[in-house]
Design a protein around this motif. Structure first.
Motif, mmCIF file in Angstrom:
data_model
loop_
_atom_site.group_PDB
_atom_site.id
_atom_site.type_symbol
_atom_site.label_atom_id
_atom_site.label_comp_id
_atom_site.label_asym_id
_atom_site.label_seq_id
_atom_site.Cartn_x
_atom_site.Cartn_y
_atom_site.Cartn_z
ATOM 1 N N TRP B 170 0.835 -1.196 0.000
ATOM 2 C CA TRP B 170 0.000 0.000 0.000
ATOM 3 C C TRP B 170 0.877 1.256 0.000
ATOM 4 O O TRP B 170 0.586 2.234 -0.696
ATOM 5 C CB TRP B 170 -0.914 -0.029 1.222
ATOM 6 C CG TRP B 170 -1.838 1.136 1.313
ATOM 7 C CD1 TRP B 170 -1.702 2.221 2.121
ATOM 8 C CD2 TRP B 170 -3.020 1.350 0.545
ATOM 9 N NE1 TRP B 170 -2.739 3.097 1.912
ATOM 10 C CE2 TRP B 170 -3.566 2.582 0.945
ATOM 11 C CE3 TRP B 170 -3.670 0.613 -0.447
ATOM 12 C CZ2 TRP B 170 -4.727 3.113 0.404
ATOM 13 C CZ3 TRP B 170 -4.834 1.131 -0.989
ATOM 14 C CH2 TRP B 170 -5.356 2.365 -0.572
ATOM 15 N N VAL B 174 0.786 4.454 -2.486
ATOM 16 C CA VAL B 174 0.622 5.850 -2.078
ATOM 17 C C VAL B 174 1.780 6.691 -2.623
ATOM 18 O O VAL B 174 1.572 7.788 -3.168
ATOM 19 C CB VAL B 174 0.547 5.957 -0.537
ATOM 20 C CG1 VAL B 174 0.557 7.409 -0.095
ATOM 21 C CG2 VAL B 174 -0.702 5.248 -0.031
ATOM 22 N N THR B 177 1.317 7.271 -6.321
ATOM 23 C CA THR B 177 0.310 8.277 -6.675
ATOM 24 C C THR B 177 0.892 9.683 -6.540
ATOM 25 O O THR B 177 0.595 10.555 -7.346
ATOM 26 C CB THR B 177 -0.947 8.167 -5.780
ATOM 27 O OG1 THR B 177 -0.570 8.322 -4.428
ATOM 28 C CG2 THR B 177 -1.659 6.847 -5.975
ATOM 29 N N TRP B 201 -12.752 -0.593 -4.115
ATOM 30 C CA TRP B 201 -11.664 -0.094 -3.264
ATOM 31 C C TRP B 201 -11.950 -0.389 -1.796
ATOM 32 O O TRP B 201 -11.060 -0.779 -1.047
ATOM 33 C CB TRP B 201 -11.476 1.410 -3.484
ATOM 34 C CG TRP B 201 -10.737 1.665 -4.758
ATOM 35 C CD1 TRP B 201 -11.275 1.898 -5.986
ATOM 36 C CD2 TRP B 201 -9.314 1.644 -4.930
ATOM 37 N NE1 TRP B 201 -10.281 2.033 -6.916
ATOM 38 C CE2 TRP B 201 -9.062 1.887 -6.299
ATOM 39 C CE3 TRP B 201 -8.231 1.452 -4.070
ATOM 40 C CZ2 TRP B 201 -7.781 1.933 -6.825
ATOM 41 C CZ3 TRP B 201 -6.953 1.508 -4.589
ATOM 42 C CH2 TRP B 201 -6.722 1.749 -5.948
ATOM 43 N N THR B 237 -7.809 5.144 5.993
ATOM 44 C CA THR B 237 -6.734 4.887 5.039
ATOM 45 C C THR B 237 -7.174 5.234 3.625
ATOM 46 O O THR B 237 -6.456 5.884 2.871
ATOM 47 C CB THR B 237 -6.315 3.403 5.108
ATOM 48 O OG1 THR B 237 -6.115 3.041 6.465
ATOM 49 C CG2 THR B 237 -5.052 3.161 4.320
ATOM 50 N N GLN B 240 -7.667 9.007 3.047
ATOM 51 C CA GLN B 240 -6.408 9.731 2.835
ATOM 52 C C GLN B 240 -6.012 9.691 1.364
ATOM 53 O O GLN B 240 -5.562 10.682 0.795
ATOM 54 C CB GLN B 240 -5.288 9.126 3.692
ATOM 55 C CG GLN B 240 -5.331 9.605 5.136
ATOM 56 C CD GLN B 240 -4.486 8.748 6.054
ATOM 57 O OE1 GLN B 240 -3.850 7.780 5.620
ATOM 58 N NE2 GLN B 240 -4.467 9.106 7.326
ATOM 59 N N LEU B 241 -6.209 8.515 0.762
ATOM 60 C CA LEU B 241 -5.852 8.372 -0.654
ATOM 61 C C LEU B 241 -6.741 9.273 -1.520
ATOM 62 O O LEU B 241 -6.263 9.931 -2.443
ATOM 63 C CB LEU B 241 -6.014 6.904 -1.069
ATOM 64 C CG LEU B 241 -5.413 6.521 -2.420
ATOM 65 C CD1 LEU B 241 -3.900 6.569 -2.359
ATOM 66 C CD2 LEU B 241 -5.873 5.141 -2.854
ATOM 67 N N ALA B 246 -5.656 11.091 -5.431
ATOM 68 C CA ALA B 246 -5.222 9.934 -6.206
ATOM 69 C C ALA B 246 -6.202 9.590 -7.325
ATOM 70 O O ALA B 246 -5.811 9.006 -8.329
ATOM 71 C CB ALA B 246 -5.045 8.732 -5.282
#
Lengths: 298, 430
Positions: B170, B174, B177, B201, B237, B240-241, B246
């Motif tokens: 992961w 991140v 991205t 997702w 989590t 945040q992406l 992203a």
């Protein structure tokens, strides 16, 4: 008022039997389903077992369902926006197309093309045109920003209204064209003699003469707007979130995606009642029910 | 008077004729007189189903009849027909939540007796797939098409240009991205307008962080599962992406189904897309050159400190044949189901690009149109400790719309973590 009775009129007047086929079909395909929907709205039924009566459960659930309440407002908003945007455009186009010049005939024929396309096809095309990465918004970033038209409430409602204008204006323009052609030329000639220019002729002759046409067209728009479904299904699927979930689409979601036919029927009834009330109100307020002719005194 | 009588007769005849026309359908396609009806989702894969029905009819006294319903209408039609005399004997479904209401209504035949007579009806299929048609501990379906795990696809060229390799963890994803965003590429393409791609997702993050158990508990009716620490961690989590940009900002106006998001990846405007294994053939149809040389794929990245096994997959495990209790020919139905692990079935499915989930599939993978891709997928599914059926298929149909709405609103920031948890707790579980 009364017509002079022709001799033998009573004898040749068709009997009620001739109305029977139409009446039977109306009963079978309009009244019976409507009554069944009323019954179903008091049941819980997923289409598999037997419908089970659950009293007012569906109705109380609907009353407390924020999505349902929101959907009614969204529907009314879209309907109002539809009337407000489509009416001026179609009156102008229709009156313009009523002229007998050849170029007008050709152009209005072209303009009526959207009328021939199915709502589904129209929606699919607009979806492609409005694609944020490959469609028009990607070329006009100064206007559309990141092109997230269908991702915001305002954008999605704007798109639905715009597609509605594009799709339905031709029909209403056609109605206005017919209405405008029926206005006697004498009125314009008289107005011209009185010194009225184009604009005044339009405001003081054409518009008042189109009164009944306007009412007809608005009722059609209102009923069409209240039952908007296909454009929502294809363009937004009720989204983002539930921002464009109109009542008809919500009914479809409940009944045919969630298989809750009881609640679906209740929503359908709400729609029938609201549409009937609004149409009645328009008819009453406009005096359409008294059917005054616009050609009186001619 | 005579004319009136004639008119009445005519009308009566008309009405009777109409109702007779409505009624005559019932008797002709009922499940009587030595036939079993097999109802299938109508699409390009029907030619294999047709072929197997022909094979079955060569030897069987009871003849099978294949009925198809065009895809979009399938579930509606099935729902309305299943408890009537016109119901099929055997029908196509997605396992899990799609058959749960039928099981609850007592309409389906548990396959225990069939399996007792022929253990192959269970043992010849990959267990993780077979299990997604088990409801309340009893098996109700036999896999009958191909498996469709969700994979993380990428544009090889875009990654290479940015000096990146496909992410294994992961953190890699991140970091990737960030790099991609700095280069002006949308890191991840998402068809948010369709709503279900967004759900994928969440399915993977919940699995990687909490393991497959959390969702199973929630599905079983334990609403507290959604409010657990792991659930919150998965949501933060992912959030945040999203907030890091992203997915870009206009994903809700993009759809997978109209080719919008696949085009982003194929044209190098985006680097990744999380999608079911059908993505490969989608790209093959729309962008053949890209599918041949530019399209890469990996499993979903591992997450440090998560409880889920990085080998777990989510997606559509397979489609299934289930049998109705009221069938007059259970033996014939069983014999028909046994064809679903025959060599002929496996070969025919591979030939049209499906990946069957029998244990014997491994012997025929070279026959596939794209053997490398099929082998990787098969290994992935076979090795997976858990194959989670897509959430919207695992829940009963009435949960689908509210679930999709909640997921979309969470991504858009219209629902916060607590709001999303509440929405998921409100879903009907049975």
């Amino acid at each position: 008022m009364t017509r002079a009775a022709r001799p033998g009129a009573a004898a040749t007047r068709p009997g009620f039997v001739w109305a029977l086929p139409a009446a039977v079909f109306f009963l079978m395909f309009a009244l019976t389903p409507l009554l069944l929907v009323v019954v179903l709205s008091f049941t819980s039924w997923d289409g598999i077992g037997e419908p089970r009566f659950n009293g007012l459960d569906n109705w109380t659930a609907l009353l407390h369902d924020p999505v349902m309440i929101q959907s009614v407002w969204t529907t009314l908003l879209l309907t109002a926006l539809g009337v407000v945007t489509q009416t001026p455009v179609s009156i102008l186009l229709g009156v313009w197309a009523a002229g007998h010049q050849r170029n007008r005939a050709v152009l209005s024929a072209v303009y009526f093309v959207p009328l021939l396309l199915s709502a589904t096809a129209v929606s699919v095309v607009w979806r492609a045109v409005l694609d944020p990465n490959f469609g028009v918004p990607a070329q006009l970033t100064w206007l559309f920003g990141d092109g997230n038209l269908l991702g915001s409430k305002g954008g999605a409602i704007g798109v639905l209204t715009f597609v509605g204008v594009w799709q339905f204006t031709p029909l209403h323009a056609l109605i206005y064209q017919g209405g405008a052609r029926a206005i006697p030329q004498v009125l314009y000639q008289a107005a011209a003699v009185d010194g009225a220019g184009r604009v005044r002729q339009f405001l003081h002759v054409t518009l008042p003469q189109l009164r009944n046409t306007i009412i007809t067209s608005v009722i059609l728009m209102v009923v069409g707007g209240l039952t908007t479904f296909d454009t929502v299904l294809i363009l937004t699927q009720g989204g983002p979130g539930t921002d464009t979930t109109v009542t008809a689409y919500y009914m479809y979601q409940k009944a045919f995606k969630g298989f809750d036919f009881g609640v679906g029927s209740a929503i359908a009834l709400v729609l029938v009642v609201v549409a009937t009330l609004i149409s009645l109100a328009v008819v009453r307020l406009s005096g359409y029910d008294r059917m005054r002719g616009t050609a009186e005194g001619l | 008077m005579r004319s009136k009588a004639a008119a009445i007769t005519a009308v009566t005849a008309l009405v009777l004729g109409t109702s007779a026309a409505c009624g005559s359908g019932d008797s002709s396609s009922g499940a009587g007189d030595g036939t079993i009806h097999v109802l299938v989702y109508g699409d390009a894969a029907n030619k294999v189903e047709k072929q197997l029905v022909d094979t079955f009819n060569k030897t069987s006294k009871v003849k099978a009849v294949l009925d198809t319903i065009p895809g979009a209408d399938y579930q509606q039609k099935l729902q309305t027909v299943i408890n009537t005399p016109r119901a099929p004997d055997v029908f196509f479904n997605w396992g899990g939540g799609s058959i749960q209401p039928f099981v609850k209504a007592g309409l389906l035949l548990p396959l225990d007796d069939f399996i007792a007579k022929d253990p192959g009806l269970k043992d010849n299929f990959l267990p993780s797939v077979f299990n997604s048609a088990v409801v309340d501990g009893k098996p109700y379906g036999v896999p009958m098409r191909g498996t469709q795990p969700v994979l993380l696809f990428h544009n090889k060229q875009v990654l290479a240009d940015a000096g990146l390799t496909p992410p294994k963890t992961w953190d890699d994803l991140v970091a990737a991205t960030r790099t991609l965003k700095a280069r002006g590429v949308t890191p991840i393409a998402l068809g948010g307008g369709d709503q279900w791609p967004t759900l994928m997702w969440l399915e993977y993050l919940y699995d990687r962080i909490a393991g497959p158990g959390l969702f199973q508990r929630a599905l079983g009716g334990d609403r507290e599962a959604w409010a657990s620490e792991d659930s919150r961690r998965a949501l933060t989590t992912l959030k945040q992406l999203v907030d890091a940009g992203a997915f870009g900002s206009n994903y809700d106006s993009v759809k997978f189904t109209d080719g919008g998001s696949p085009a982003l990846v194929a044209k190098g405007k985006a680097a990744f897309e999380l999608m079911g294994s059908w993505y490969y053939s989608t790209q093959q149809d729309a962008n053949p050159d890209f599918a041949k040389s530019g399209l890469g794929y990996t499993g979903f990245p591992a997450l440090n400190g998560g409880k889920g096994d990085p080998a777990d997959v989510v997606g559509n495990t397979n489609n299934f044949y289930s049998v109705l209790k009221r069938t007059k020919h259970p033996e014939a139905a069983a014999a028909f189901l046994e064809l679903m692990y025959s060599d002929e079935f496996v070969k025919a499915q591979l030939a049209i690009g499906n990946l069957p989930t029998t244990t014997s599939t491994v012997n025929f993978l070279d026959l596939s149109a794209s053997p490398g891709y099929s082998k990787d997928q098969y290994e992935l599914v076979k090795a997976a400790p858990s194959f989670q059926l897509s959430w919207d298929q695992a829940y009963p149909p009435s949960a689908m719309t509210p679930m999709h709405t909640a997921v979309q609103q969470f991504f858009d920031g219209r629902l916060d973590t607590d709001g999303f948890i509440k929405a998921m707790q409100a879903l009907p579980t049975s």
